[in-house]
Write a protein that holds these residues in place. Sequence first.
Motif, short mmCIF file in Angstrom:
data_model
loop_
_atom_site.label_atom_id
_atom_site.label_comp_id
_atom_site.label_asym_id
_atom_site.label_seq_id
_atom_site.Cartn_x
_atom_site.Cartn_y
_atom_site.Cartn_z
N SER A 1 0.83 -1.21 0.00
CA SER A 1 0.00 0.00 0.00
C SER A 1 0.86 1.26 0.00
O SER A 1 1.25 1.78 1.04
N SER A 2 1.13 1.75 -1.20
CA SER A 2 2.02 2.90 -1.34
C SER A 2 1.41 4.16 -0.72
O SER A 2 2.11 4.96 -0.10
N TRP A 3 0.10 4.32 -0.85
CA TRP A 3 -0.51 5.51 -0.26
C TRP A 3 -0.43 5.45 1.26
O TRP A 3 -0.22 6.46 1.93
N LEU B 1 -5.14 -5.65 1.36
CA LEU B 1 -5.75 -5.24 0.09
C LEU B 1 -6.03 -6.44 -0.80
O LEU B 1 -5.53 -7.54 -0.56
N THR C 1 -12.03 -6.60 1.40
CA THR C 1 -11.24 -5.36 1.58
C THR C 1 -12.12 -4.11 1.60
O THR C 1 -12.05 -3.28 2.51
N ILE D 1 -12.65 -1.48 4.67
CA ILE D 1 -12.22 -0.08 4.63
C ILE D 1 -13.42 0.84 4.88
O ILE D 1 -13.33 1.83 5.61
N GLY E 1 -13.83 4.60 0.93
CA GLY E 1 -13.45 3.23 0.57
C GLY E 1 -11.99 3.07 0.17
O GLY E 1 -11.63 2.12 -0.53
N LYS E 2 -11.13 4.00 0.59
CA LYS E 2 -9.70 3.92 0.29
C LYS E 2 -8.91 4.11 1.58
O LYS E 2 -9.33 4.85 2.48
N VAL E 3 -7.76 3.48 1.64
CA VAL E 3 -6.79 3.77 2.70
C VAL E 3 -5.66 4.60 2.10
O VAL E 3 -5.42 4.50 0.89
N PRO E 4 -4.98 5.40 2.89
CA PRO E 4 -5.03 5.55 4.34
C PRO E 4 -6.17 6.45 4.82
O PRO E 4 -6.68 7.28 4.07
N ASP F 1 -7.60 10.60 2.22
CA ASP F 1 -6.78 11.10 1.11
C ASP F 1 -5.46 11.66 1.68
O ASP F 1 -5.45 12.50 2.57
N THR F 2 -4.37 11.17 1.10
CA THR F 2 -3.05 11.45 1.65
C THR F 2 -2.71 12.94 1.71
O THR F 2 -2.08 13.39 2.67
N HIS G 1 0.86 13.02 -6.37
CA HIS G 1 -0.46 12.56 -5.96
C HIS G 1 -1.38 12.31 -7.16
O HIS G 1 -2.16 11.39 -7.19
N1 LIG Z 1 -5.98 9.42 -3.49
C1 LIG Z 1 -6.01 8.44 -2.44
C2 LIG Z 1 -5.62 7.09 -3.01
C3 LIG Z 1 -5.74 5.98 -1.99
C4 LIG Z 1 -5.70 4.61 -2.63
O1 LIG Z 1 -5.84 4.42 -3.85
N2 LIG Z 1 -5.53 3.58 -1.76
C5 LIG Z 1 -5.53 2.19 -2.19
C6 LIG Z 1 -4.43 1.42 -1.47
S1 LIG Z 1 -2.79 2.00 -1.82
C7 LIG Z 1 -6.83 1.54 -1.71
O2 LIG Z 1 -7.41 1.94 -0.73
N3 LIG Z 1 -7.25 0.48 -2.39
C8 LIG Z 1 -8.33 -0.31 -1.93
C9 LIG Z 1 -9.41 -0.49 -2.95
O3 LIG Z 1 -9.40 0.23 -3.95
O4 LIG Z 1 -10.24 -1.37 -2.70
C10 LIG Z 1 -5.07 8.88 -1.32
O5 LIG Z 1 -4.26 9.76 -1.57
O6 LIG Z 1 -5.14 8.42 -0.18
#
Ligand SMILES: N[C@@H](CCC(=O)N[C@@H](CS)C(=O)NCC(=O)O)C(=O)O
Length: 218
Positions: A14-16, A38, A43, A47, A54-57, A68-69, A104
């Motif tokens: 998880s790069s973000w 993930l 998943t 989340i 629905g995204k991490v972090p 959102d980072t 980003h």
């Molecule tokens: N723009 C978002 C991108 C976050 C993102 O894409 N996270 C991915 C993991 S690195 C995620 O949550 N993926 C889970 C999914 O899509 O189900 C941020 O900056 O936090």
Amino acid sequence: MADFTLVLGNKAYSSWSLRAWLVARQCAMPFEEIVIPLDRPETRTEIQRHSPAGKVPVVLAEGLTVWDTLAIAEYMNERFPAAGLWPADPVARAAARSIAAEMHAGFAALRRHLPMDLKRPPAPQHGAAPDDDLDADIKRIQEIWTGCRARFGQGGDYLFGDFGAADAFFAPVATRFATYDVALNEVAAAYRDAVMSWPAMRDWIAAAKTEPWVISNP
Ligand SMILES: N[C@@H](CCC(=O)N[C@@H](CS)C(=O)NCC(=O)O)C(=O)O
């Protein structure tokens, strides 16, 4: 629950999450971690228990959900100004925010072709077809790194001297360059190595290697 909780994806991939976690570590306060693997059927639901996006972090703090980072970096900067997440000088700060925003929003080819994978033994991608978009991303990142090191980096080994939010945003790129053995110019290679040896980075990588989950990458 701690005053600050960070909801993360698994550390190997998880790069973000890595970006937000490095930002949090820079603030030097205790925080709790919830790690959600993930790429599994559950998943998204897991989340969404913490964030409707629905995204991490995700940061959970002060009765608030911050996702959102970029938003997390700005929130942490306001709450922990002494951490120096952004450079003190307004010109350097504007440059730092610009390159973090560029990271980003961009570099799709890099993300697609060189996914972060801290479990993969370092080696070039054998048999990978040449890709102009990927080459352009790698070139642009080196331009950013060498430009910032030359103009703003005199006070230390990082883009603006001391480690800060801009370095956190590019930290997953440093891992990708190391994992896939991407050829870099001298300044960019030295910066990649400085990021990879940052103490918090070492902690994250060590934790990533012990995780049980595996996602197959090229
Ligand atoms: N723009 C978002 C991108 C976050 C993102 O894409 N996270 C991915 C993991 S690195 C995620 O949550 N993926 C889970 C999914 O899509 O189900 C941020 O900056 O936090």
